[in-house]
Design a protein around this motif. Structure first.
Motif: not given
Length: 185
Positions: A94, A5, A11, A55, A59
């Protein structure tokens, strides 16, 4: 895996790819060259206010079975994830995205051992973000609080914790074949 981000995009790919397609005299493709560039390595250790790290780190923390296996907790417990002040993004799930990433690894032919290796490396980076130091005479040493991050990072990297600690607290300088050890301050 290489997206994050940013202030402009939730994204954004943080890498680039240049593709050259070569044609023969009959305008048929006869070759190509792909060059990868600009993996934004700095993002791992620092993000601008309001941005997020890659990310994949969030996650891993969001998927309970994986987080547990790699001694991960909430993103706000890791310096590399919390310093920008943005650990949660509206519209980004996530945990769901982890499942998609894991499935993508399967679709690419990664075996379980290879996926685990990727996740171990990511987990070790997060744990290294929590290593902290204190003054030790002319140099520094990993303090008690930082020893937890060191322990987990060494475990997931499959290296000796003492040798990993030395890699943070001293450096080797080689001049004309002579090696000198110096303390990091």
């Amino acid at each position: 895996f290489g997206n994050a981000k940013t202030l402009r995009n939730n994204n954004s790919s943080r890498f680039g790819r240049w593709t050259e397609v070569h044609f023969d005299s009959h305008i048929r493709i006869c070759g190509a060259r792909i060059e990868n560039y600009l993996l934004e390595k700095q993002r791992v250790v620092h993000q601008a206010k309001g941005e997020r790290n890659f990310h994949a780190f969030y996650q891993l923390c969001a998927f309970p079975e994986v987080a547990s296996a790699f001694a991960l907790s909430s993103p706000d417990q890791f310096r590399y994830l919390k310093n920008s002040g943005c650990t949660v993004v509206p519209g980004i799930d996530d945990a769901r995205d982890f499942r998609e990433m894991d499935e993508a690894f399967d679709n690419l032919g990664f075996i379980q051992e290879e996926k685990a290796w990727c996740y171990e490396i990511c987990a070790s980076v997060l744990h290294m973000s929590n290593i902290s130091f204190e003054s030790d005479g002319e140099g520094s040493r990993i303090d008690e609080l930082g020893s937890h991050g060191l322990h987990y990072a060494a475990h997931f990297l499959k290296v000796d914790p003492e040798k990993l600690a030395l890699s943070f607290t001293e450096r080797s300088i080689e001049v004309r074949g002579d090696v000198t050890k110096a303390l990091n301050t």
